[in-house]
Scaffold this motif. Structure first.
Motif, mmCIF file in Angstrom:
data_model
loop_
_atom_site.group_PDB
_atom_site.id
_atom_site.type_symbol
_atom_site.label_atom_id
_atom_site.label_comp_id
_atom_site.label_asym_id
_atom_site.label_seq_id
_atom_site.Cartn_x
_atom_site.Cartn_y
_atom_site.Cartn_z
ATOM 1 N N PRO A 35 9.270 4.835 -4.518
ATOM 2 C CA PRO A 35 9.986 4.786 -3.240
ATOM 3 C C PRO A 35 9.128 4.150 -2.156
ATOM 4 C CG PRO A 35 9.169 7.009 -3.670
ATOM 5 C CD PRO A 35 8.936 6.214 -4.923
ATOM 6 N N SER A 36 9.697 3.186 -1.450
ATOM 7 C CA SER A 36 8.961 2.491 -0.402
ATOM 8 C C SER A 36 9.928 1.890 0.599
ATOM 9 C CB SER A 36 8.098 1.374 -1.000
ATOM 10 O OG SER A 36 7.517 0.585 0.018
ATOM 11 N N GLY A 37 9.563 1.971 1.879
ATOM 12 C CA GLY A 37 10.329 1.294 2.913
ATOM 13 C C GLY A 37 9.854 -0.127 3.136
ATOM 14 N N PHE A 38 8.848 -0.547 2.360
ATOM 15 C CA PHE A 38 8.274 -1.893 2.413
ATOM 16 C C PHE A 38 7.565 -2.208 3.732
ATOM 17 C CE2 PHE A 38 10.656 -2.362 -1.407
ATOM 18 C CZ PHE A 38 10.015 -3.354 -2.118
ATOM 19 N N ASP A 39 7.466 -1.203 4.593
ATOM 20 C CA ASP A 39 6.647 -1.352 5.798
ATOM 21 C C ASP A 39 5.894 -0.046 6.042
ATOM 22 O OD1 ASP A 39 5.545 -2.671 7.971
ATOM 23 O OD2 ASP A 39 7.167 -2.121 9.333
ATOM 24 N N ASP A 40 5.505 0.595 4.952
ATOM 25 C CA ASP A 40 4.906 1.931 5.029
ATOM 26 C C ASP A 40 3.514 1.879 5.662
ATOM 27 O OD1 ASP A 40 7.199 2.774 3.632
ATOM 28 O OD2 ASP A 40 6.258 2.170 1.746
ATOM 29 N N PHE A 41 3.273 2.839 6.529
ATOM 30 C CA PHE A 41 2.030 2.904 7.296
ATOM 31 C C PHE A 41 1.812 1.613 8.097
ATOM 32 C CE2 PHE A 41 1.491 5.543 3.458
ATOM 33 C CZ PHE A 41 1.272 6.785 4.056
ATOM 34 N N THR A 50 4.091 -2.805 -3.941
ATOM 35 C CA THR A 50 3.830 -1.424 -3.540
ATOM 36 C C THR A 50 2.902 -0.793 -4.578
ATOM 37 O OG1 THR A 50 5.878 -0.766 -4.654
ATOM 38 C CG2 THR A 50 5.997 -1.151 -2.282
ATOM 39 N N SER A 51 1.635 -0.657 -4.234
ATOM 40 C CA SER A 51 0.640 -0.179 -5.192
ATOM 41 C C SER A 51 0.751 1.320 -5.409
ATOM 42 C CB SER A 51 -0.764 -0.505 -4.686
ATOM 43 O OG SER A 51 -1.093 0.322 -3.577
ATOM 44 N N ILE A 52 0.170 1.783 -6.510
ATOM 45 C CA ILE A 52 0.208 3.210 -6.820
ATOM 46 C C ILE A 52 -0.586 4.005 -5.784
ATOM 47 C CG2 ILE A 52 -1.772 3.187 -8.395
ATOM 48 C CD1 ILE A 52 -0.064 5.151 -10.151
ATOM 49 N N LYS A 53 -1.595 3.387 -5.175
ATOM 50 C CA LYS A 53 -2.340 4.075 -4.124
ATOM 51 C C LYS A 53 -1.445 4.361 -2.924
ATOM 52 C CE LYS A 53 -6.997 2.425 -5.226
ATOM 53 N NZ LYS A 53 -8.177 1.656 -4.743
ATOM 54 N N LEU A 54 -0.553 3.419 -2.617
ATOM 55 C CA LEU A 54 0.419 3.642 -1.550
ATOM 56 C C LEU A 54 1.317 4.815 -1.903
ATOM 57 C CD1 LEU A 54 2.017 2.640 1.046
ATOM 58 C CD2 LEU A 54 3.479 1.430 -0.575
ATOM 59 N N GLY A 55 1.774 4.865 -3.162
ATOM 60 C CA GLY A 55 2.632 5.954 -3.601
ATOM 61 C C GLY A 55 1.962 7.311 -3.475
ATOM 62 N N ASN A 97 1.298 12.537 -0.759
ATOM 63 C CA ASN A 97 0.402 13.531 -0.170
ATOM 64 C C ASN A 97 0.856 13.987 1.213
ATOM 65 O OD1 ASN A 97 -1.293 13.518 -2.391
ATOM 66 N ND2 ASN A 97 -2.687 11.982 -1.534
ATOM 67 N N LEU A 98 1.770 13.261 1.826
ATOM 68 C CA LEU A 98 2.283 13.644 3.140
ATOM 69 C C LEU A 98 3.208 14.863 3.069
ATOM 70 C CD1 LEU A 98 3.095 10.143 4.726
ATOM 71 C CD2 LEU A 98 1.167 11.649 5.259
ATOM 72 N N ASN A 99 3.754 15.154 1.877
ATOM 73 C CA ASN A 99 4.708 16.259 1.766
ATOM 74 C C ASN A 99 4.607 16.935 0.397
ATOM 75 O OD1 ASN A 99 6.872 18.016 1.814
ATOM 76 N ND2 ASN A 99 8.316 16.557 2.703
ATOM 77 N N PRO A 100 3.518 17.643 0.138
ATOM 78 C CA PRO A 100 3.355 18.287 -1.173
ATOM 79 C C PRO A 100 4.344 19.430 -1.418
ATOM 80 C CG PRO A 100 1.583 18.917 0.325
ATOM 81 C CD PRO A 100 2.338 17.826 1.000
ATOM 82 N N ARG A 101 4.952 19.943 -0.373
ATOM 83 C CA ARG A 101 5.910 21.044 -0.559
ATOM 84 C C ARG A 101 7.188 20.553 -1.239
ATOM 85 N NH1 ARG A 101 7.613 24.596 4.564
ATOM 86 N NH2 ARG A 101 5.329 24.751 4.590
ATOM 87 N N ALA A 102 7.732 19.425 -0.772
ATOM 88 C CA ALA A 102 8.962 18.898 -1.363
ATOM 89 C C ALA A 102 8.671 18.071 -2.609
ATOM 90 C CB ALA A 102 9.724 18.054 -0.347
ATOM 91 N N ILE A 103 7.575 17.300 -2.591
ATOM 92 C CA ILE A 103 7.260 16.415 -3.716
ATOM 93 C C ILE A 103 6.485 17.213 -4.753
ATOM 94 C CG2 ILE A 103 6.101 14.273 -4.411
ATOM 95 C CD1 ILE A 103 6.684 13.322 -1.480
#
Length: 295
Positions: free
Chosen positions: A140-146, A249-254, A259-265
């Motif tokens: 999943p990526s918005g293609f403009d992440d971070f 979209t690299s795996i490091k980006l993923g 890591n921003l939401n470990p509760r849901a993910i």
């Protein structure tokens, strides 16, 4: 595209605010069609890019057709669905995907989606969580992440030039050599895994009347956004899959997004030796992984 569907799958149509949306589901033997309505819905949403369609998931969803009601739409502007002539925006897809779920599902739906469409699913699950049971998302990526643009490869001055945009689309998406090269070079980790059927399915979708409008909106970046600004708000249980050799979209980006939401993910599953579409490149591996999580 109907001619590329697995045995036992046919198409149905619902009507959205932007036109007809075709979707594929169990319609014939060997599936038990009489009981389909009582099965839990499993919705597969395809990625964007020239020639995209529900075909992307056609090697995966038959494995789940005995236990789920399969729903695999061609999104508006793609495949056999309506191709309105318009400047496509993010809200067009958020609204029509929601309309599709409301019209086809009587209970919360489990969604399997990829890339930018997976990012749209996250945004939709944040604002309408009642529609969703779980999310299984590939890259999943918005293609403009971070704030880091990942997808645009051509200058806007070229893409927006009168007549030149059509020429770009014809050269890049409406001929077999270009389609094969794009799939081999950018979407697959190993070119020998690309079948002639896949090339033909993408080419057929790309050649639909007015198909260029959605594709060029994607290429221009009109549909991009920063997923990192939204993902923390997600509450629906989610599993993320990521091809270790995914381009753009690299795996490091993923991992950074997860890591921003470990509760849901609940889990982040790296898939070795696969590109951005592991479900099309090595479907047997993806099926096994998805079965593990679906139970």
């Amino acid at each position: 595209m109907l001619q590329f569907q697995p045995p036992g799958f046919g198409h149905k149509v619902i009507h959205t605010s932007l036109g007809a949306m075709v979707y594929y589901t169990q319609t014939n033997a060997p599936w038990a069609i009489a009981d389909t309505e009582d099965l839990p819905p499993l919705l597969f949403l395809h990625n964007f890019g020239g020639g995209a369609s529900a075909y992307e998931w056609s090697k995966v969803y038959p494995a789940f057709a005995s236990n789920y009601r399969i729903l695999a739409p061609d999104l508006i502007g793609w495949g056999e669905s309506a191709h309105p002539v318009r400047d496509y925006k993010i809200r067009d897809y958020l609204s029509t995907i929601a309309e599709f779920i409301i019209q086809t599902c009587r209970q919360p739906v489990t969604v399997v989606a990829s890339s930018l469409t997976a990012a749209f699913a996250i945004r939709l699950a944040i604002v309408q969580p009642n529609l969703f049971k779980g999310l299984f998302l590939v890259s999943p990526s918005g293609f403009d992440d971070f704030g880091q643009g990942a997808g645009r490869r051509l200058p806007l001055s070229i893409i927006n030039a009168p007549l030149l945009d059509s020429f770009i689309y014809i050269l890049g998406a409406e001929n077999e050599i270009a389609v094969r090269n794009f799939l081999q070079s950018f979407l697959f980790a190993k070119s020998q895994r690309l079948s002639q059927e896949t090339v033909q399915a993408y080419l057929t979708s790309a050649q639909q009347p007015n198909a260029k409008f959605a594709a060029l909106a994607f290429l221009r970046g009109d549909l991009y956004f920063d997923l990192s600004l939204y993902i923390k708000q997600l509450t629906i249980p989610t599993v993320i899959f990521w091809g270790e050799k995914a381009q753009f979209t690299s795996i490091k980006l993923g991992q950074r997004l997860a890591n921003l939401n470990p509760r849901a993910i609940r889990d982040f599953c790296a898939i070795a030796d696969a590109g951005i579409l592991p479900h099309l490149e090595i479907p047997e591996v993806f099926i096994g992984l998805l079965q593990r999580y679906l139970g």
